[in-house]
Design a protein around this motif. Structure first.
Motif, PDB file in Angstrom:
ATOM      1  N   ASP A 328      17.498  52.045 -26.491  1.00 12.79           N
ATOM      2  CA  ASP A 328      18.484  51.854 -27.672  1.00 12.79           C
ATOM      3  C   ASP A 328      19.723  52.613 -27.664  1.00 12.79           C
ATOM      4  O   ASP A 328      20.527  52.860 -28.317  1.00 12.79           O
ATOM      5  CB  ASP A 328      17.979  52.108 -28.954  1.00 12.79           C
ATOM      6  CG  ASP A 328      17.400  53.623 -29.095  1.00 12.79           C
ATOM      7  OD1 ASP A 328      17.514  54.446 -27.886  1.00 12.79           O
ATOM      8  OD2 ASP A 328      16.993  54.062 -30.024  1.00 12.79           O
ATOM      9  N   ARG A 341      24.862  48.133 -31.071  1.00 12.91           N
ATOM     10  CA  ARG A 341      23.494  47.429 -31.119  1.00 12.91           C
ATOM     11  C   ARG A 341      23.396  46.575 -32.371  1.00 12.91           C
ATOM     12  O   ARG A 341      23.322  47.605 -33.527  1.00 12.91           O
ATOM     13  CB  ARG A 341      22.272  48.119 -30.729  1.00 12.91           C
ATOM     14  CG  ARG A 341      22.297  48.397 -29.058  1.00 12.91           C
ATOM     15  CD  ARG A 341      21.243  49.438 -28.796  1.00 12.91           C
ATOM     16  NE  ARG A 341      19.883  48.750 -29.406  1.00 12.91           N
ATOM     17  CZ  ARG A 341      19.319  47.925 -28.337  1.00 12.91           C
ATOM     18  NH1 ARG A 341      19.683  47.513 -27.468  1.00 12.91           N
ATOM     19  NH2 ARG A 341      18.017  47.564 -29.009  1.00 12.91           N
ATOM     20  N   VAL A 343      20.774  44.769 -34.891  1.00 15.36           N
ATOM     21  CA  VAL A 343      19.245  44.883 -35.392  1.00 15.36           C
ATOM     22  C   VAL A 343      18.906  43.867 -36.188  1.00 15.36           C
ATOM     23  O   VAL A 343      19.990  43.386 -36.990  1.00 15.36           O
ATOM     24  CB  VAL A 343      18.542  46.091 -35.714  1.00 15.36           C
ATOM     25  CG1 VAL A 343      18.787  47.300 -34.624  1.00 15.36           C
ATOM     26  CG2 VAL A 343      19.213  46.710 -37.039  1.00 15.36           C
ATOM     27  N   ASN A 423      14.369  47.428 -36.782  1.00 15.93           N
ATOM     28  CA  ASN A 423      14.405  46.080 -35.998  1.00 15.93           C
ATOM     29  C   ASN A 423      12.745  45.442 -35.799  1.00 15.93           C
ATOM     30  O   ASN A 423      12.610  44.594 -34.967  1.00 15.93           O
ATOM     31  CB  ASN A 423      14.678  46.512 -34.428  1.00 15.93           C
ATOM     32  CG  ASN A 423      15.326  45.445 -33.647  1.00 15.93           C
ATOM     33  OD1 ASN A 423      15.999  44.709 -34.014  1.00 15.93           O
ATOM     34  ND2 ASN A 423      15.354  45.628 -32.109  1.00 15.93           N
ATOM     35  N   ASP A 533      17.941  52.119 -33.244  1.00 17.91           N
ATOM     36  CA  ASP A 533      17.625  51.019 -34.036  1.00 17.91           C
ATOM     37  C   ASP A 533      16.778  51.067 -35.477  1.00 17.91           C
ATOM     38  O   ASP A 533      16.738  49.980 -35.847  1.00 17.91           O
ATOM     39  CB  ASP A 533      16.633  50.141 -32.897  1.00 17.91           C
ATOM     40  CG  ASP A 533      17.316  49.616 -31.583  1.00 17.91           C
ATOM     41  OD1 ASP A 533      18.877  49.786 -31.762  1.00 17.91           O
ATOM     42  OD2 ASP A 533      16.964  49.233 -30.679  1.00 17.91           O
TER      43      ASP A 533
END
Length: 698
Positions: A328, A341, A343, A423, A533
């Motif tokens: 991550d 990122r 999720v 996530n 995450d």
């Protein structure tokens, strides 16, 4: 060519298949009436024990335990857990059908027979003598065993702490003070029990306390003079009975440990439970705790599981399956920043207030009213456990409020504006809110943590769409998150047949938690995308967490010689920053120091990431890093008002002194402050400067 080695998950799948075959064979034999009922009941108990042990083993498995990469590991593991749960449910139903009527002694007889066989193998002479004695007057001994009172040292004897009314088929209705014999303990918390009348059914384990001494003492006092006539003889008989029960309990526990392959005996735990009484159990027996209150489930996880459910654990980088890179944490090669990122779930919400929350009874002093919250899918906690303290007004004792309006910076501990990144692909993912109090018993000074109820907000609707941003009134349930339809205090059970007007009045009296789902601005959304995450924390700290994440990426992805290098890294910021997530007053100190630094920056400097990172390190070293290693700062202790006030004074005074030295020297973060005799420091430890990737990475 040697055979190919199989992974642990594949071996677990084969074990589940074998258990299922044995269960199917047992069901077939029972339906065709092959063999005796006692033999079928014994096979059922053995399979229950094997299935429970396999379920515990399966839950401990992780991807890192596999010899080779496994596709869809989490999904396949959850499928096997569901299969085992289904098998256990079938075995529970079958056990109820096969259990013999009357007082259940099947488990004791089996354990006793096994222990006698072991004794025969060890010493034949003693067994022959025992057999001669047993063969004389067996009928008389059976009668004595039938009327023998349950021993308090028997680990199968429990006392009911509160009334429980069965709501489904197979439940056993019990009353407070009743003594039960536990036939089987299930992993889901519903234990198969038998009362003194021979009735059998399942009872939640949270309603039970091991031993029968409390009610026995009361009965002895009520019986009066008649039972005191033969005190000497009764005491001798009771001591003999207790010694026999203790030996039987030890034999039973030892046999079960041998069957399950346990590496230690549980008898020491049972004996400790008999001699030590928790403050919560005492207050429950006294009636000082409202009905529906339970020992805090999330606090127990925080205490017993160490750092597994703390924010300091989830802020660390997570290794990939190969453990040669990160899952991550990535860098954007163009900008040099942490790669954002996305999720599956990223929400912002605000705790508003709690209404109609009962208060503990007399004899206890409440030290803290708070809410512990985490990501939850109905069976397990999926994130760190974050705590928000409620503000309390004695004029309205049943109302809790959050995020009070105050001058200056709102402390993190009181801030109800939070975010959740998770996530997980579970369709039942939501936020679990556990309302709790930390108390101290006035008479003994014992501390304890109680759950005043819990609420759950599922983050998707039945169609899988995310919840709209609006205010939600969540009903507060009693008991633990694994219990259903437990009312808090004297609230009327939902669904009772009353008039419409009465239902409206009752609805207003029901405990509720008010939560508002909200949206974040573009800057906050961008900063959230840089975080791990899975994380649940306060929204006001997002910018600090994002800067720490950038420093982490620079150190681990750019400054290391190779990605396979795991040497210690000299970085005082990375080695100590996670501590702040477990000590909110130090996190507030960093927020205040960084806010003062930002007020002197220009717009261009605020947009320059390299400048922000340099200043962040300087501010950190000249404020929080200095405080962490100050001998004047006492250790952090939850819900201890004197300690919290002392820490606040030390933090305020130290930051003021450091700010004054900064103005006099013209710069911050200089080494001269650490050798100043006016600011003593703890003895130096190399761990203050070193970041150990192998130790902290998840």
């Amino acid at each position: 060519m040697p055979p190919k080695r199989k992974g642990l998950l594949q071996l677990a799948q084969r074990e589940v298949d074998e258990i299922k075959k044995q269960v199917d064979s047992l069901v077939k034999d029972v339906q065709s009436q092959v063999g005796s009922t006692e033999e079928a009941f014994r096979r059922c108990q053995e399979l229950q024990l094997v299935a429970e042990n396999e379920l515990r083993t399966l839950k401990k498995l992780t991807k890192a335990d596999e010899l080779a990469p496994v596709g869809n590991y989490d999904q396949r593991k959850q499928e096997e857990e569901r299969r085992l749960q289904y098998i256990l449910e079938n075995l529970n139903t079958l056990s109820l059908e096969l259990s013999p009527p009357g007082p259940s002694t099947a488990a004791g007889n089996v354990s006793k027979e096994n222990s006698e066989e072991e004794e025969e193998e060890e010493d034949e002479d003693e067994d022959s003598n025992d057999d001669d004695v047993d063969n004389v007057g067996n009928d008389d001994k059976d009668e004595k065993r039938a009327v023998k009172p349950p021993s308090q040292s028997d680990p199968r004897i429990y006392t009911v702490l509160s009334d429980f009314k069965g709501e489904q088929d197979g439940d056993l209705s019990v009353q407070r003070g009743e003594v039960l014999r536990i036939i089987r303990k299930a992993a889901d918390g519903w234990w198969l029990a038998q009362d003194t009348k021979g009735n059998k059914g399942v009872v939640p384990k949270t309603y039970l306390k091991i031993g029968s001494g409390v009610e026995d003492d009361n009965d002895d006092e009520d019986d009066g003079i008649d039972e005191r006539d033969g005190d000497d003889e009764n005491e001798e008989e009771e001591s003999e009975v207790e010694e026999e029960g203790e030996q039987d309990g030890e034999e039973l526990t030892d046999d079960q440990d041998k069957q399950s392959g346990a590496s230690h005996s549980h008898w020491s735990t049972v004996r400790k439970s008999l001699t030590e009484i928790d403050a919560t159990d005492v207050l429950s027996a006294m009636g000082a705790i409202p009905s529906g209150f339970r020992p805090s489930t999330l606090n127990k996880l925080l205490v017993e599981e160490g750092a597994t459910y703390r924010g300091s654990y989830y802020i660390q980088p997570e290794l990939s399956q190969s453990q040669l890179s990160f899952r991550d944490l990535f860098l954007d090669p163009v900008t040099g920043r942490v790669r954002a990122r996305q999720v599956r779930t990223c929400v912002c919400f605000a705790l508003w207030n709690c209404r109609m929350i009962p208060t503990p009874g007399v004899g206890v002093q409440v030290l803290s009213r708070h809410i512990r919250l985490c990501a939850f899918d109905g069976t397990q906690v999926l994130s760190n456990i974050h705590t928000v303290r409620a503000t309390y007004n004695s004029k309205s004792p049943k109302t809790w409020s959050f995020s009070p309006k105050m001058t200056g910076m709102l402390p993190t501990l009181l801030d109800g504006d939070c975010f959740l990144r998770c996530n997980s692909s579970s369709p039942d993912l939501g936020i679990l809110f556990e309302l709790g109090v930390t108390f101290i018993r006035n008479s003994t000074g014992e501390r304890g943590d109680l759950s005043c109820g819990w609420a759950f907000l599922r983050l998707t609707d039945d169609s899988g769409n995310p919840l709209p941003n609006r205010t939600y009134e969540l009903p507060v349930n009693g008991g633990t998150p694994y219990e259903r339809d437990v009312a808090v205090e004297t609230s009327v059970t939902r669904g009772s047949s009353v008039g419409v007007f009465q239902q409206m009045l009752q609805a207003r009296r029901q405990p509720k938690l008010v939560v508002r789902m909200k949206s974040a601005n573009s800057r906050t959304r961008m900063q959230l995308s840089l975080l791990p995450d899975t994380l649940l924390h306060c929204l006001s700290c997002v910018h600090l967490l994002a800067l720490h994440r950038q420093l982490l990426a620079d150190t681990l992805l750019m400054d290391r010689p190779t990605m396979q290098n795991a040497d210690l890294i000299c970085s005082p910021v990375l080695s100590t920053f996670p501590v702040l997530l477990d000590q909110p007053d130090l996190l507030d100190a960093l927020r205040g120091a960084w806010l003062d630094a930002e007020t002197t920056m220009s717009r261009a400097q605020k947009r320059d990431l390299s400048y922000l990172k340099q200043e962040f390190v300087k501010v950190y070293l000249s404020s929080v890093y200095f405080l962490i290693h100050s001998p004047a700062l006492p250790c952090h202790r939850w819900a201890d008002p004197p300690s919290e006030e002392h820490r606040a004074r030390i933090i305020y005074a130290t930051l003021g002194s450091l700010k004054h030295s900064q103005y006099t020297t013209g710069h911050s973060g200089g080494p001269e402050v650490f050798v100043d005799p006016l600011h003593p420091q703890l003895a130096f430890d190399v761990t203050e400067l070193t970041f150990d990737l192998l130790r902290v990475a998840r």
